[in-house]
Write an enzyme that holds these catalytic residues in place. Sequence first.
Site, PDB file in Angstrom:
ATOM      1  N   ASP A 157       0.879  -1.155   0.000  1.00  0.00           N
ATOM      2  CA  ASP A 157       0.000   0.000   0.000  1.00  0.00           C
ATOM      3  C   ASP A 157       0.927   1.219   0.000  1.00  0.00           C
ATOM      4  O   ASP A 157       2.115   1.100   0.304  1.00  0.00           O
ATOM      5  CB  ASP A 157      -0.877  -0.039   1.252  1.00  0.00           C
ATOM      6  CG  ASP A 157      -1.733   1.199   1.383  1.00  0.00           C
ATOM      7  OD1 ASP A 157      -2.453   1.517   0.429  1.00  0.00           O
ATOM      8  OD2 ASP A 157      -1.675   1.843   2.445  1.00  0.00           O
ATOM      9  N   PHE A 158       0.403   2.380  -0.311  1.00  0.00           N
ATOM     10  CA  PHE A 158       1.284   3.548  -0.382  1.00  0.00           C
ATOM     11  C   PHE A 158       1.100   4.498   0.802  1.00  0.00           C
ATOM     12  O   PHE A 158       1.949   4.590   1.676  1.00  0.00           O
ATOM     13  CB  PHE A 158       1.090   4.286  -1.703  1.00  0.00           C
ATOM     14  CG  PHE A 158       2.154   5.318  -1.947  1.00  0.00           C
ATOM     15  CD1 PHE A 158       3.464   4.932  -2.136  1.00  0.00           C
ATOM     16  CD2 PHE A 158       1.856   6.666  -1.958  1.00  0.00           C
ATOM     17  CE1 PHE A 158       4.475   5.877  -2.333  1.00  0.00           C
ATOM     18  CE2 PHE A 158       2.843   7.616  -2.159  1.00  0.00           C
ATOM     19  CZ  PHE A 158       4.154   7.227  -2.350  1.00  0.00           C
TER      20      PHE A 158
END
Length: 210
Positions: free
Chosen positions: A7-8
């Site tokens: 995920d960022f």
Amino acid sequence: MKAILFDFDGTLLNTNDLIIQTFMHVLEERFPGMYKPEDCIQFIGPSLKETFEEIAPDEVEDMILKYRTWNHEHHDELVTEYEGVIETLEQLKSQGIRLAIVSTKRRDTIERGLDIMGARHFFEFWIGIEDVTNVKPDPEPVLLAIEKLGVDKGEVMMIGDNYHDIEAGKNAGVKTAGVSWSLKGEAFLKQFNPDYILYHMSDLLSIVKG
């Protein structure tokens, strides 16, 4: 482990202040005095469409536009890097671990964050909200990443700061890890039974050898 999906926001780049301040700007204008910053923590993780469908179902597109406009204007000044992320990505890459991003953000927002970090070159690709029909926790984004990588799902791990990331990984049949620096907290993530909890990004280096 052959591939890691990240995920960022809240996992690789600390965007928590940016997200909370953006929500507060938008919500205070529309619902003055109704929300506090701590109320906005629940909105971290879901897509903007999901969040605003609950808050203001008749104004979703307008709210998203206002959110993205303010967020874009203040992005660079409000994001910070997490300790050890770049160094760990460098080592994983040098060991031949394949890296990609699976996010509920738009691709251009992911790219802007990657450029601030100087981290584009670590990742083979990034999957944003416009690349899928169903966002996390649906397995579609993770399965798309596995297909693009061409690896066995048994050799893949999904890492994130929210239950959407863990559930998407589990739904896709891959290993999962939650990050203890999640704004929602380690105890919250443990409820969803990730295979691992990372206390520092460098913990990944020993996990991939296992």
